[in-house]
Design a protein around this motif. Structure first.
Motif, short mmCIF file in Angstrom:
data_model
loop_
_atom_site.label_atom_id
_atom_site.label_comp_id
_atom_site.label_asym_id
_atom_site.label_seq_id
_atom_site.Cartn_x
_atom_site.Cartn_y
_atom_site.Cartn_z
N VAL A 1 0.86 -1.18 0.00
CA VAL A 1 0.00 0.00 0.00
C VAL A 1 0.89 1.23 0.00
CG1 VAL A 1 -1.75 1.30 1.28
CG2 VAL A 1 -1.78 -1.19 1.35
N GLN A 2 0.47 2.23 -0.73
CA GLN A 2 1.22 3.48 -0.76
C GLN A 2 0.24 4.65 -0.83
OE1 GLN A 2 3.82 4.11 -4.19
NE2 GLN A 2 5.43 4.57 -2.73
N LEU A 3 0.42 5.61 0.05
CA LEU A 3 -0.36 6.85 0.05
C LEU A 3 0.61 8.01 -0.08
CD1 LEU A 3 -2.81 6.11 3.03
CD2 LEU A 3 -3.30 5.90 0.59
N ARG A 4 0.34 8.90 -1.05
CA ARG A 4 1.19 10.07 -1.30
C ARG A 4 0.32 11.31 -1.36
NH1 ARG A 4 4.80 7.26 -0.12
NH2 ARG A 4 6.29 6.24 -1.45
N GLU A 5 0.65 12.30 -0.51
CA GLU A 5 -0.09 13.56 -0.50
C GLU A 5 -1.60 13.30 -0.47
OE1 GLU A 5 1.56 16.46 -0.22
OE2 GLU A 5 3.44 15.32 -0.31
N ALA A 6 -1.99 12.33 0.35
CA ALA A 6 -3.38 11.87 0.38
C ALA A 6 -4.22 12.66 1.38
CB ALA A 6 -3.43 10.39 0.73
N GLY B 1 -7.90 0.07 0.60
CA GLY B 1 -8.59 0.24 -0.68
C GLY B 1 -10.10 0.13 -0.58
N LEU B 2 -10.64 0.17 0.63
CA LEU B 2 -12.08 0.09 0.80
C LEU B 2 -12.77 1.41 0.49
CD1 LEU B 2 -12.26 -2.03 4.08
CD2 LEU B 2 -12.52 -2.81 1.71
N GLN B 3 -12.00 2.50 0.57
CA GLN B 3 -12.51 3.81 0.18
C GLN B 3 -11.38 4.58 -0.49
OE1 GLN B 3 -13.88 5.53 3.87
NE2 GLN B 3 -12.00 6.66 4.18
N PRO B 4 -11.72 5.41 -1.47
CA PRO B 4 -10.68 6.16 -2.18
C PRO B 4 -10.23 7.39 -1.39
CG PRO B 4 -12.82 6.68 -3.09
CD PRO B 4 -13.04 5.61 -2.04
N GLN C 1 -2.47 10.44 -4.16
CA GLN C 1 -2.25 9.16 -4.82
C GLN C 1 -2.41 8.01 -3.84
OE1 GLN C 1 1.68 9.41 -6.45
NE2 GLN C 1 1.17 11.10 -7.80
N GLN C 2 -3.01 6.94 -4.33
CA GLN C 2 -3.26 5.75 -3.53
C GLN C 2 -3.00 4.54 -4.42
OE1 GLN C 2 -7.44 5.44 -2.69
NE2 GLN C 2 -7.16 4.01 -1.01
N SER C 3 -2.02 3.71 -4.00
CA SER C 3 -1.69 2.51 -4.76
C SER C 3 -1.84 1.28 -3.88
CB SER C 3 -0.26 2.57 -5.29
OG SER C 3 -0.11 3.63 -6.20
N ILE C 4 -2.33 0.21 -4.49
CA ILE C 4 -2.47 -1.08 -3.81
C ILE C 4 -1.68 -2.09 -4.64
CG2 ILE C 4 -4.08 -2.84 -2.99
CD1 ILE C 4 -4.66 -0.25 -1.60
N PHE C 5 -0.72 -2.77 -4.03
CA PHE C 5 0.12 -3.75 -4.71
C PHE C 5 0.73 -3.17 -5.98
CE2 PHE C 5 -2.83 -6.40 -2.21
CZ PHE C 5 -1.90 -7.03 -1.41
N GLY C 6 1.18 -1.92 -5.88
CA GLY C 6 1.90 -1.28 -6.98
C GLY C 6 1.05 -0.66 -8.07
N THR C 7 -0.26 -0.75 -7.98
CA THR C 7 -1.14 -0.20 -9.01
C THR C 7 -2.03 0.88 -8.41
OG1 THR C 7 -1.20 -2.35 -10.10
CG2 THR C 7 -2.88 -0.77 -10.74
N PRO C 8 -2.12 2.04 -9.04
CA PRO C 8 -3.03 3.08 -8.54
C PRO C 8 -4.46 2.54 -8.44
CG PRO C 8 -1.59 4.00 -10.20
CD PRO C 8 -1.37 2.51 -10.21
#
Length: 126
Positions: free
Chosen positions: A10-15, A57-60, A65-72
Motif C-alpha cells: 500500500v502506498q499513500l502520497r499527498e493523500a 482500498g475500501l474507500q478512495p 495518490q493511492q496505490s495497492i500492490f503497486g497499481t493506482p
C-alpha cells in the motif's frame, strides 16, 4: 500475484482522507512493504478507522495518490479491487471480535473459507 522485489503493498502520497465529521486527515507519504506490519493507535474520533479503510482500498482518497500492490487504485477494475482485498487483512477493535455463534475453529476458518472459496468440511480435512 506475487510482488516484485521492493514493491509496496500500500502506498499513500499527498493523500487526503475524508473523516466522518467533515474534516480530513492528511497523509504526506506512507508505504507498507512486504513483511511489515503496523499497529494504529490514537484517541477516539481521530481517523484511525478511515485511514485503515483507505489504506486497504475500501474507500478512495479525496485527493492525492493511492496505490495497492503497486497499481493506482483508480486503474483497478472492480474484480481487481476485490482480488486485492482478499490479499490483505486487518481487524478493527469492536467489529473484529469473534462471532459468538461460531466455535473458535469456525472463527479461525472463516477468512480461509472466503480465501479458498471452500466449505468448512473441505478446510477441516486439510
Amino acid at each position: 500475484m506475487s510482488l516484485e522485489n521492493g514493491q509496496s503493498i500500500v502506498q499513500l502520497r499527498e493523500a487526503s482522507i475524508a473523516l466522518s465529521d467533515h474534516r480530513s486527515l492528511k497523509v504526506d507519504n506512507w508505504t507498507l512493504l512486504p513483511g511489515e506490519f503496523w499497529v494504529v493507535g490514537g484517541l477516539n474520533w481521530t481517523g484511525k478507522t478511515e485511514w485503515l479503510m483507505t489504506a486497504a482500498g475500501l474507500q478512495p482518497v479525496g485527493a492525492g495518490q493511492q496505490s495497492i500492490f503497486g497499481t493506482p487504485l483508480t486503474r483497478l477494475t472492480s474484480a481487481e479491487r476485490i482480488a486485492n482485498r482478499r490479499r490483505m487483512g486487518f481487524v478493527f477493535e469492536h467489529t473484529g471480535r469473534l462471532f459468538a455463534e461460531l466455535s473458535v475453529a469456525e472463527n479461525v476458518m472463516l477468512p480461509l473459507r472466503y480465501q479458498a472459496e471452500a466449505d468448512a468440511a473441505t478446510l477441516e480435512s486439510r
